[in-house]
Design an enzyme around this catalytic site. Sequence first.
Site, PDB file in Angstrom:
ATOM      1  N   LYS A 125       0.868  -1.185   0.000  1.00 51.54           N
ATOM      2  CA  LYS A 125       0.000   0.000   0.000  1.00 51.54           C
ATOM      3  C   LYS A 125       0.893   1.220   0.000  1.00 51.54           C
ATOM      4  O   LYS A 125       2.038   1.166   0.437  1.00 51.54           O
ATOM      5  CB  LYS A 125      -0.879   0.020   1.258  1.00 51.54           C
ATOM      6  CG  LYS A 125      -2.143   0.836   1.107  1.00 51.54           C
ATOM      7  CD  LYS A 125      -3.192   0.074   0.321  1.00 51.54           C
ATOM      8  CE  LYS A 125      -4.508   0.811   0.280  1.00 51.54           C
ATOM      9  NZ  LYS A 125      -5.587  -0.060  -0.223  1.00 51.54           N
TER      10      LYS A 125
HETATM   11  P1  NAD Z   1     -13.723   7.222  -2.888  1.00 51.13           P
HETATM   12  O1  NAD Z   1     -12.785   8.321  -2.674  1.00 51.13           O
HETATM   13  O2  NAD Z   1     -14.218   6.938  -4.276  1.00 51.13           O
HETATM   14  O3  NAD Z   1     -15.021   7.423  -1.982  1.00 51.13           O
HETATM   15  C1  NAD Z   1     -14.961   7.658  -0.620  1.00 51.13           C
HETATM   16  C2  NAD Z   1     -16.340   8.114  -0.171  1.00 51.13           C
HETATM   17  O4  NAD Z   1     -16.325   8.280   1.243  1.00 51.13           O
HETATM   18  C3  NAD Z   1     -16.762   9.472  -0.759  1.00 51.13           C
HETATM   19  O5  NAD Z   1     -18.152   9.443  -1.021  1.00 51.13           O
HETATM   20  C4  NAD Z   1     -16.474  10.442   0.386  1.00 51.13           C
HETATM   21  O6  NAD Z   1     -17.268  11.608   0.327  1.00 51.13           O
HETATM   22  C5  NAD Z   1     -16.838   9.569   1.561  1.00 51.13           C
HETATM   23  N1  NAD Z   1     -16.255  10.009   2.820  1.00 51.13           N
HETATM   24  C6  NAD Z   1     -15.009  10.481   3.062  1.00 51.13           C
HETATM   25  N2  NAD Z   1     -14.880  10.802   4.375  1.00 51.13           N
HETATM   26  C7  NAD Z   1     -16.046  10.518   4.941  1.00 51.13           C
HETATM   27  C8  NAD Z   1     -16.538  10.622   6.262  1.00 51.13           C
HETATM   28  N3  NAD Z   1     -15.766  11.111   7.242  1.00 51.13           N
HETATM   29  N4  NAD Z   1     -17.804  10.227   6.507  1.00 51.13           N
HETATM   30  C9  NAD Z   1     -18.580   9.740   5.503  1.00 51.13           C
HETATM   31  N5  NAD Z   1     -18.189   9.611   4.244  1.00 51.13           N
HETATM   32  C10 NAD Z   1     -16.936  10.001   3.972  1.00 51.13           C
HETATM   33  O7  NAD Z   1     -13.033   5.919  -2.244  1.00 51.13           O
HETATM   34  P2  NAD Z   1     -13.365   4.412  -2.548  1.00 51.13           P
HETATM   35  O8  NAD Z   1     -12.449   3.923  -3.615  1.00 51.13           O
HETATM   36  O9  NAD Z   1     -14.832   4.210  -2.679  1.00 51.13           O
HETATM   37  O10 NAD Z   1     -12.860   3.717  -1.189  1.00 51.13           O
HETATM   38  C11 NAD Z   1     -13.669   3.701  -0.023  1.00 51.13           C
HETATM   39  C12 NAD Z   1     -13.108   2.681   0.940  1.00 51.13           C
HETATM   40  O11 NAD Z   1     -13.075   1.417   0.289  1.00 51.13           O
HETATM   41  C13 NAD Z   1     -11.683   2.946   1.421  1.00 51.13           C
HETATM   42  O12 NAD Z   1     -11.565   2.447   2.743  1.00 51.13           O
HETATM   43  C14 NAD Z   1     -10.847   2.095   0.485  1.00 51.13           C
HETATM   44  O13 NAD Z   1      -9.608   1.761   1.046  1.00 51.13           O
HETATM   45  C15 NAD Z   1     -11.748   0.911   0.344  1.00 51.13           C
HETATM   46  N6  NAD Z   1     -11.498   0.107  -0.849  1.00 51.13           N
HETATM   47  C16 NAD Z   1     -11.574   0.638  -2.096  1.00 51.13           C
HETATM   48  C17 NAD Z   1     -11.374  -0.179  -3.197  1.00 51.13           C
HETATM   49  C18 NAD Z   1     -11.518   0.317  -4.598  1.00 51.13           C
HETATM   50  O14 NAD Z   1     -11.405  -0.504  -5.534  1.00 51.13           O
HETATM   51  N7  NAD Z   1     -11.808   1.580  -4.830  1.00 51.13           N
HETATM   52  C19 NAD Z   1     -11.039  -1.530  -3.012  1.00 51.13           C
HETATM   53  C20 NAD Z   1     -10.981  -2.035  -1.714  1.00 51.13           C
HETATM   54  C21 NAD Z   1     -11.225  -1.207  -0.642  1.00 51.13           C
END
Ligand code: NAD
Length: 438
Positions: A125
């Site tokens: 990461k």
């Molecule tokens: P992203 O940036 O596309 O979306 C994040 C979302 O969370 C946004 O809607 C943002 O407004 C919201 N957010 C941020 N802070 C917040 C808070 N304090 N309270 C409520 N909402 C809040 O990110 P993503 O890619 O969707 O990733 C989200 C989570 O999923 C992370 O933990 C990431 O590590 C995990 N993840 C993502 C992927 C992927 O393929 N994108 C894969 C595995 C895990």
Amino acid sequence: MEQQVAVSPAKPASEFIVGEPRQHDLWDTVRAQIDDVAHRLNLDPGIHAILRRPERELTVSVPVKMDDGRIEVFAGYRVQHSSILGPCKGGIRYHPDVDLNEARALAALMTWKCAVVGIPFGGSKGGVQCDPRQMSESEVCRLTRRFTAMILPILGPKRDIPAPDVNTNPQVMAWIADTVSMLEGHSVMEIVTGKPVPLGGSLGRAEATGRGVAIILTEVLNRLGRQPSDTTVAVQGYGNVGSVAASLLDEMGCKIVGISDVSGGLYSPRGLDIADINQHVAHRGYLLKEYQSSDVESISNDELLTSDVDVLIPAALEHQIRADNAAAIRAGVIIEGANGPTTREADDILRDRDIIVVPDILANAGGVVVSYLEWVQNLQRFFWEEADVNLQLERRMIRGFDEVWDYGQEKQVSLRLGAYMLAMHRVATAIGVRGIFP
Ligand code: NAD
């Protein structure tokens, strides 16, 4: 004129290691979990010692020429937790809270995630401590290119393959792939996954994590003998993961009653109009708080987490479900779309309350499964139809879920513990078979 040099106002990384620790340090949580599982598996102490430290860590200072001519210096990290099962795989995150301990924790989670769904990758990461919302696109591009150049010595399609994470996207992956290709003198698109499709990205990759979350929830409902149409769902975070999961579950017939993003939440006991909300998001950007409809109530993120629903999907950031709100959670099932959304104390509370928690390393593995499929397609220079990608994803998610569910039942442990035990057992076995070099 003398160049003005400004150090990024974000906290220095070392503050979290030697200074006052953050209240809930994810790395502490992850390490405590490793120790607990090693004890339960009766692991050889030497193998336990290997698993509780990252294999390799790189910290870089990334100078970036800002649009106004100043130079800002950002802290960047790449941590490789394990390459025992294959090349390291893990996302790149741009966020003010990025630090070395966070990268260590998320890298270890990637090792377990790949192992639990049977993918031949290790875990890594990285990220940069910055606030991309305060930066122009060209500043983010220059930051990405410089950061890539600085971590390139430890990257490579057979070494370590980045992917998108919070605040990074296919465009950022395209900049990384282009930077590496320019520096190496030939096209190296297979250096990253989650690329735009015209550059060799896989069809279905953008939706894969959210799709995987939806597949897992369907499997849980099957095991519980419940129908999607009788199931209410709240989703925290409406980005890559949360919005796709909410949309697919809506299509499958679940009633999505609550969603939220960083701006706040929306709630409707009769079910939100997800298609209409998606149109709003597409036209107005990500801010849900600006969405208005007659029977939709604005709620805070805390209210969303404790709303009256059958299923809660945290899909934002880590440590959202904590000791101070876990007792108030009303959902009977939690599917962890985000990485590390539940603190250790909260997890104990949820387990004592018999709430089913499908852990992050299984629930959100869809992204890395399709990243693997993208990497395979890139190496073969042969690309598949989206339906083939989705079928492979579904098979692997269901197999991973079945193995964890059955292992948990057999050992009489929670799904989280079962997933960790299975994953660590697989990695530990591989270390034993490979032996210690030299
Ligand atoms: P992203 O940036 O596309 O979306 C994040 C979302 O969370 C946004 O809607 C943002 O407004 C919201 N957010 C941020 N802070 C917040 C808070 N304090 N309270 C409520 N909402 C809040 O990110 P993503 O890619 O969707 O990733 C989200 C989570 O999923 C992370 O933990 C990431 O590590 C995990 N993840 C993502 C992927 C992927 O393929 N994108 C894969 C595995 C895990």
